[in-house]
Write an enzyme that holds these catalytic residues in place. Structure first.
Site, PDB file in Angstrom:
ATOM      1  N   LYS A  71       6.230  -4.422   0.549  1.00  0.00           N
ATOM      2  CA  LYS A  71       5.775  -3.176   1.079  1.00  0.00           C
ATOM      3  C   LYS A  71       6.393  -2.074   1.957  1.00  0.00           C
ATOM      4  CE  LYS A  71       0.968  -5.760   1.724  1.00  0.00           C
ATOM      5  NZ  LYS A  71       0.457  -6.564   2.968  1.00  0.00           N
ATOM      6  N   GLN A 115      -0.118  -8.635   8.900  1.00  0.00           N
ATOM      7  CA  GLN A 115      -0.099  -9.023   7.752  1.00  0.00           C
ATOM      8  C   GLN A 115      -0.453 -10.714   8.198  1.00  0.00           C
ATOM      9  OE1 GLN A 115       1.223  -8.777   4.741  1.00  0.00           O
ATOM     10  NE2 GLN A 115       0.339 -10.568   3.858  1.00  0.00           N
ATOM     11  N   ASP A 138      -5.428  -1.180   6.682  1.00  0.00           N
ATOM     12  CA  ASP A 138      -5.507  -2.698   4.799  1.00  0.00           C
ATOM     13  C   ASP A 138      -7.241  -2.121   5.533  1.00  0.00           C
ATOM     14  OD1 ASP A 138      -3.946  -3.990   4.622  1.00  0.00           O
ATOM     15  OD2 ASP A 138      -3.448  -5.140   6.055  1.00  0.00           O
TER      16      ASP A 138
END
Ligand code: NAD
Length: 312
Positions: A71, A115, A138
């Site tokens: 990412k 994450q 997200d």
């Protein structure tokens, strides 16, 4: 092999094969990244604010390191700013909440991700709830999930957003179709069921959601015009479970041992690819289908965050 129709004379059977389009997620993901890179160039020319994504990684889980690394690399490639916050495995929930609060209040950071999975001693739900919804690129915050359910502008979770992009860019007709989704996870199956049912394109499907307690699964899969599979069981869907012309989106990724690859393993989807592809009108391969789209989704969400498109 599938046939749209067959015509017979005295001596021969003429078989007309269904045309199968293999959906190239890698290509679409690169196209999206090029489009965003062009936008970043234009922002720079106009002295605008460069989009800035941050990522928090707690612990040293190998897979998570790889995902976050990819990412951050993608951000650099397209010209975004990126910040990596690495925290030790022993970080407490309180300490992580403090870091999250700091990112919420940092005006230069447009969006950030934490994450997952987090170490077991940290309650993921508490952390996701603490992320400012306007920075939740997200799309996991309950407020953003609620906005998705209400068909309001929001950050869609990465994998569903990637799948939506594939439908859009391949112009796959969805209105009035029967979409069968296998798997009800919060990150794939459940949001996909909402997105495919809503009054939008892609969407306007009649949706059937199947899961581990569904009886007679094949009865449903055989009726699917569109089949979205996210259950994590390699090659679970076979040709005899689908009808001719079905659109297949295979989300599953399972690493299995292989004697023929150099690395000693290969990735398999939830669909028995060769035999199902022969019947499908569109199909995503594994790898190279849905997987590469997740990074593109995150970058699109970060661009939206920097433009204050969803929340101002
Ligand atoms: P999960 O692993 O959390 O849950 C699996 C789901 O499958 C559950 O909802 C369960 O009810 C259902 N299920 C299990 N057995 C079933 C059966 N026999 N019949 C019907 N349903 C059944 O789901 P997930 O996190 O969405 O992951 C699913 C797969 O997708 C995994 O292989 C995962 O690695 C992969 N994945 C890929 C991406 C990507 O970017 N391509 C993103 C997320 C997940």
């Amino acid at each position: 092999m599938p046939y749209l129709c067959s015509a017979r004379d005295d001596t021969k059977i003429y078989k007309i094969k269904t045309m199968t389009t293999i959906i190239d997620g890698k290509l679409i993901s690169l196209q999206i990244q090029e489009e965003i890179a062009a936008e970043v160039k234009a922002i720079k020319v106009n002295n605008g604010k460069i989009p800035h994504l941050a990522a928090i990684l707690v612990g040293s889980d190998g897979a998570s390191e790889t995902y976050v690394g990819a990412k951050v690399k993608a951000c650099e490639k397209i010209g975004f700013k990126s910040t990596m916050v690495r925290l030790s495995e022993s970080t407490t929930e309180k300490e992580l909440l403090y870091i999250v609060e700091g990112l919420n209040n940092d005006a230069d950071i447009d969006g950030y991700i934490v994450q997952l999975p987090l170490p077991k001693h940290i309650n993921e739900h508490n952390i996701v709830q603490a992320i400012a919804p306007q920075k939740d690129v997200d799309g996991f915050h309950p407020q953003n999930i609620g906005r998705m359910a209400l068909n309001l502008p929001t950050y869609l979770p990465a994998t569903p957003y990637g799948i939506i992009q594939l439908f859009e860019r391949y112009k796959i007709d969805t209105a009035g179709k029967h979409c069968v989704i296998i798997g009800r996870s919060h990150i794939v199956g459940s949001p996909m069921s909402i997105l495919m049912a809503r009054n939008n394109f892609p969407g306007n499907c009649t949706v059937t959601m199947c899961h581990s307690r569904t009886a007679n699964l094949k009865e449903y899969t055989l009726k699917a015009d569109i089949l979205i599979v996210a259950l994590g069981k390699p090659e679970f869907i076979t040709a005899e479970m689908v009808k001719d012309g079905v659109v297949v989106i295979d989300v599953g990724i399972t690493r299995v041992i292989s004697e023929v690859t150099k690395s000693g393993y290969k990735l398999l989807g939830d669909v028995k690819y060769d035999e199902v592809a022969a019947k499908a009108s569109f199909i995503t391969p594994v790898p190279g289908g849905v997987g590469p789209m997740t990074i593109a989704s995150l970058l699109m969400n970060t661009l939206k965050a920097s433009r204050k498109e969803i929340y101002d």
